[in-house]
Design a protein around this motif. Structure first.
Motif, PDB file in Angstrom:
ATOM      1  N   ILE A  79      -2.503  28.395   2.873  1.00  0.00           N
ATOM      2  CA  ILE A  79      -2.106  27.342   3.816  1.00  0.00           C
ATOM      3  C   ILE A  79      -1.956  26.041   3.023  1.00  0.00           C
ATOM      4  O   ILE A  79      -2.913  25.594   2.393  1.00  0.00           O
ATOM      5  CB  ILE A  79      -3.179  27.143   4.912  1.00  0.00           C
ATOM      6  CG1 ILE A  79      -3.610  28.474   5.535  1.00  0.00           C
ATOM      7  CG2 ILE A  79      -2.692  26.156   5.970  1.00  0.00           C
ATOM      8  CD1 ILE A  79      -2.619  29.128   6.423  1.00  0.00           C
ATOM      9  N   LEU A  80      -0.761  25.473   3.036  1.00  0.00           N
ATOM     10  CA  LEU A  80      -0.545  24.246   2.261  1.00  0.00           C
ATOM     11  C   LEU A  80      -0.858  22.998   3.062  1.00  0.00           C
ATOM     12  O   LEU A  80      -1.339  22.013   2.534  1.00  0.00           O
ATOM     13  CB  LEU A  80       0.914  24.165   1.791  1.00  0.00           C
ATOM     14  CG  LEU A  80       1.340  25.133   0.703  1.00  0.00           C
ATOM     15  CD1 LEU A  80       2.773  24.854   0.316  1.00  0.00           C
ATOM     16  CD2 LEU A  80       0.434  25.002  -0.516  1.00  0.00           C
ATOM     17  N   ASP A  81      -0.555  23.042   4.334  1.00  0.00           N
ATOM     18  CA  ASP A  81      -0.739  21.839   5.132  1.00  0.00           C
ATOM     19  C   ASP A  81      -0.872  22.213   6.600  1.00  0.00           C
ATOM     20  O   ASP A  81      -0.138  23.064   7.093  1.00  0.00           O
ATOM     21  CB  ASP A  81       0.473  20.919   4.930  1.00  0.00           C
ATOM     22  CG  ASP A  81       0.230  19.544   5.520  1.00  0.00           C
ATOM     23  OD1 ASP A  81      -0.917  19.095   5.488  1.00  0.00           O
ATOM     24  OD2 ASP A  81       1.192  18.940   6.038  1.00  0.00           O
ATOM     25  N   LYS A 134      -2.508  20.324  10.552  1.00  0.00           N
ATOM     26  CA  LYS A 134      -3.303  19.303  11.215  1.00  0.00           C
ATOM     27  C   LYS A 134      -3.851  19.891  12.503  1.00  0.00           C
ATOM     28  O   LYS A 134      -3.741  19.317  13.564  1.00  0.00           O
ATOM     29  CB  LYS A 134      -2.448  18.060  11.487  1.00  0.00           C
ATOM     30  CG  LYS A 134      -2.046  17.352  10.214  1.00  0.00           C
ATOM     31  CD  LYS A 134      -1.502  15.965  10.472  1.00  0.00           C
ATOM     32  CE  LYS A 134      -1.375  15.156   9.197  1.00  0.00           C
ATOM     33  NZ  LYS A 134      -0.650  15.863   8.117  1.00  0.00           N
ATOM     34  N   VAL A 175       1.635   8.811  -5.689  1.00  0.00           N
ATOM     35  CA  VAL A 175       0.424   9.626  -5.846  1.00  0.00           C
ATOM     36  C   VAL A 175       0.415  10.763  -4.834  1.00  0.00           C
ATOM     37  O   VAL A 175       0.126  11.921  -5.163  1.00  0.00           O
ATOM     38  CB  VAL A 175      -0.848   8.761  -5.665  1.00  0.00           C
ATOM     39  CG1 VAL A 175      -2.104   9.580  -5.923  1.00  0.00           C
ATOM     40  CG2 VAL A 175      -0.810   7.559  -6.593  1.00  0.00           C
ATOM     41  N   ARG A 176       0.779  10.405  -3.586  1.00  0.00           N
ATOM     42  CA  ARG A 176       0.773  11.432  -2.551  1.00  0.00           C
ATOM     43  C   ARG A 176       1.813  12.504  -2.847  1.00  0.00           C
ATOM     44  O   ARG A 176       1.576  13.698  -2.661  1.00  0.00           O
ATOM     45  CB  ARG A 176       1.018  10.806  -1.172  1.00  0.00           C
ATOM     46  CG  ARG A 176      -0.239  10.100  -0.649  1.00  0.00           C
ATOM     47  CD  ARG A 176      -0.019   9.492   0.703  1.00  0.00           C
ATOM     48  NE  ARG A 176       0.915   8.376   0.627  1.00  0.00           N
ATOM     49  CZ  ARG A 176       1.893   8.178   1.480  1.00  0.00           C
ATOM     50  NH1 ARG A 176       2.087   9.009   2.474  1.00  0.00           N
ATOM     51  NH2 ARG A 176       2.676   7.138   1.350  1.00  0.00           N
ATOM     52  N   VAL A 185       0.836  -1.203   0.000  1.00  0.00           N
ATOM     53  CA  VAL A 185       0.000   0.000   0.000  1.00  0.00           C
ATOM     54  C   VAL A 185       0.872   1.256   0.000  1.00  0.00           C
ATOM     55  O   VAL A 185       0.630   2.208  -0.744  1.00  0.00           O
ATOM     56  CB  VAL A 185      -0.947   0.009   1.219  1.00  0.00           C
ATOM     57  CG1 VAL A 185      -1.685   1.335   1.321  1.00  0.00           C
ATOM     58  CG2 VAL A 185      -1.943  -1.124   1.103  1.00  0.00           C
ATOM     59  N   HIS A 186       1.921   1.226   0.795  1.00  0.00           N
ATOM     60  CA  HIS A 186       2.792   2.402   0.852  1.00  0.00           C
ATOM     61  C   HIS A 186       3.447   2.656  -0.500  1.00  0.00           C
ATOM     62  O   HIS A 186       3.489   3.786  -0.976  1.00  0.00           O
ATOM     63  CB  HIS A 186       3.862   2.208   1.928  1.00  0.00           C
ATOM     64  CG  HIS A 186       4.772   3.390   2.055  1.00  0.00           C
ATOM     65  ND1 HIS A 186       4.411   4.513   2.755  1.00  0.00           N
ATOM     66  CD2 HIS A 186       5.984   3.645   1.542  1.00  0.00           C
ATOM     67  CE1 HIS A 186       5.379   5.403   2.671  1.00  0.00           C
ATOM     68  NE2 HIS A 186       6.350   4.898   1.945  1.00  0.00           N
ATOM     69  N   GLU A 225      -7.691  28.110   7.296  1.00  0.00           N
ATOM     70  CA  GLU A 225      -7.751  27.912   5.846  1.00  0.00           C
ATOM     71  C   GLU A 225      -8.910  28.646   5.183  1.00  0.00           C
ATOM     72  O   GLU A 225      -9.025  28.645   3.963  1.00  0.00           O
ATOM     73  CB  GLU A 225      -7.863  26.411   5.519  1.00  0.00           C
ATOM     74  CG  GLU A 225      -6.664  25.610   5.959  1.00  0.00           C
ATOM     75  CD  GLU A 225      -6.476  24.351   5.122  1.00  0.00           C
ATOM     76  OE1 GLU A 225      -6.815  24.356   3.938  1.00  0.00           O
ATOM     77  OE2 GLU A 225      -5.991  23.353   5.690  1.00  0.00           O
ATOM     78  N   ASN A 258       0.454  14.685  -5.664  1.00  0.00           N
ATOM     79  CA  ASN A 258      -0.575  15.584  -5.136  1.00  0.00           C
ATOM     80  C   ASN A 258       0.039  16.816  -4.492  1.00  0.00           C
ATOM     81  O   ASN A 258      -0.432  17.930  -4.683  1.00  0.00           O
ATOM     82  CB  ASN A 258      -1.432  14.863  -4.088  1.00  0.00           C
ATOM     83  CG  ASN A 258      -2.400  13.894  -4.723  1.00  0.00           C
ATOM     84  OD1 ASN A 258      -2.618  13.934  -5.936  1.00  0.00           O
ATOM     85  ND2 ASN A 258      -2.971  13.018  -3.924  1.00  0.00           N
ATOM     86  N   THR A 301       0.817   4.074  -2.966  1.00  0.00           N
ATOM     87  CA  THR A 301       0.247   5.397  -2.723  1.00  0.00           C
ATOM     88  C   THR A 301       1.297   6.495  -2.653  1.00  0.00           C
ATOM     89  O   THR A 301       0.977   7.649  -2.906  1.00  0.00           O
ATOM     90  CB  THR A 301      -0.570   5.446  -1.411  1.00  0.00           C
ATOM     91  OG1 THR A 301       0.274   5.022  -0.346  1.00  0.00           O
ATOM     92  CG2 THR A 301      -1.800   4.587  -1.494  1.00  0.00           C
TER      93      THR A 301
END
Lengths: 195, 208
Positions: free
Chosen positions: A114-116, A118, A34-35, A27-28, A128, A38, A31
């Motif tokens: 704002i890009l990122d 949490k 793609v990540r 999975v890693h 944001e 993105n 993905t």
């Protein structure tokens, strides 16, 4: 516990952990490109949106903000420098908030993105929202300050998220603009020769 | 608790998860995310969907392996299976729906520690065959989704006057509802309402 149990338990754990590890690896591996893509797309889109007038946005160099790698760019229209963009981090409530800041050639903020982050969903992540971000237009270093009261001269904090508001304003944006000003006016005089 | 597989139909299993053993309103498990992510509807929905996926996959995996797992080490194995599937959801959402991931990513990782998921693995999936375990997972996950959607619907509507980020009520909202303190009120009030309705409409003669 008999010897047979010990062998069975060992076998159990080995088999399950190996299979689990394999699934995660697959999975890693699928993905992560793609990540990565993105993130690159998000960054390029954000750069263009920040200074829509620019024909060309070139990278000027790298710097460090909160011990994280960051970059800065110069925006040109024809042969004229119309502004700069700097990436910067702010230490928020639960994350480092990754921002992009566009300034004009007098180092007044034009736009931020704002890009990122949490931060707490529904509270801190409101940094944001357009209504928070639009407050930054036209602010210079002296006016990058968070107030909890109604203000247009300074930056008004988001209700319930003063820490996140401060992290963006007084940490990420202010330090980013300060860095740009010091670097461009100090070391990189060549870039502003026609000022 | 769970009766033998033959007696319970799949539909009953789903209904059980939504009503009789609703994770949040009846069992009062996993209340932390029920308060943390429910201040807007969108987060509630995606969190619920992620939980359904993890619950179903965990139940399937555990019930498929139930004869292979040595009873003494079942808990470390459950934890590995749960954290494995949560990591899959985490990476998958980051790649497929980056916008949503940006707002709920932090809580997706928290699914690892959800009492409700471990509880179903231990109480149901490790004792039942694959099909009932899958439907139990769907039921429990749907119950969780229903609870999160209900709570976040009221909190966003009253606390912000919006639904899914779209302004609905044009008046000053009751901001406390989107703050953590308001979350406790919302969960408490809705839990009471749910139990009142449950007692009134869904119990046929017997109560517990």
């Amino acid at each position: 516990m008999t010897g047979k149990d010990i062998i069975k338990i060992t076998l159990n754990l080995v088999v399950i952990y190996v299979i689990g590890g394999l699934i995660l690896a697959v999975v890693h591996a699928t993905t992560s490109p793609v990540r990565y893509k993105n993130n690159v797309i998000a960054e390029q889109k954000a750069l263009k949106l920040l200074i829509p007038d620019a024909d060309k946005i070139d990278k000027l160099g790298d710097w460090e903000s909160h011990e994280r790698h960051a970059q800065y760019w110069i925006a040109k229209k024809g042969n004229d420098t119309i502004g700069y963009i700097v990436q910067s981090f702010g230490k928020g409530y639960s994350s480092y908030i990754k921002t992009l800041i566009a300034v004009d050639k007098d180092f007044k903020v034009q736009k931020i993105e704002i890009l990122d982050e949490k931060e707490t969903p529904g509270l801190g992540d409101e940094v944001e929202t357009p209504s928070f971000k639009s407050q930054f237009k036209g602010k210079d270093l002296d006016h990058l300050k968070v107030l909890k009261t109604d203000t247009t001269e300074y930056i008004q904090a988001i209700t319930g998220a003063t820490i996140s508001s401060r992290a963006v304003t007084e940490d990420a944006v202010r330090n980013g603009v300060q860095f740009l000003k010091d670097t461009i006016q100090g070391g990189g005089a060549a870039h502003v020769g026609h000022n | 608790m769970s009766a033998t597989t033959e007696e319970i139909s799949y539909w009953e299993l789903i209904k059980n998860g939504i009503l009789k053993e609703n994770t949040i309103f009846k069992l009062a498990l996993s209340l932390c995310p029920a308060i943390a992510v429910t201040n807007n509807l969108k987060n509630g929905v995606f969190m619920g969907v992620a939980v359904i996926f993890v619950q179903v996959m965990v139940n399937l995996t555990i019930s498929a392996m139930r004869k292979f797992i040595h009873p003494r080490i079942r808990l470390p194995i459950f934890m590995l299976v749960i954290s494995g599937w949560v990591t899959v959801v985490n990476l998958g959402m980051d790649a497929l729906v980056p916008d949503v991931y940006r707002s709920v990513g932090l809580y997706i990782q928290l699914i690892v520690a959800f009492a409700s998921i471990l509880a179903r693995a231990e109480m149901f999936a490790s004792k039942n065959t694959i099909m009932p375990s899958m439907f139990d997972g769907i039921g429990m996950g749907l119950g969780f989704l229903v609870a999160l959607v209900t709570i976040s619907f009221f909190r966003e509507l009253i606390g912000k006057g919006m639904l899914w980020g779209v302004p609905i009520i044009n008046a000053k909202p009751l901001l406390i509802l989107v703050l953590p303190a308001g979350g406790f009120f919302a969960v408490g009030i809705l839990m009471a309402a749910f139990n009142w309705m449950y007692a009134k409409y869904f119990t046929k003669g017997h109560s517990h």
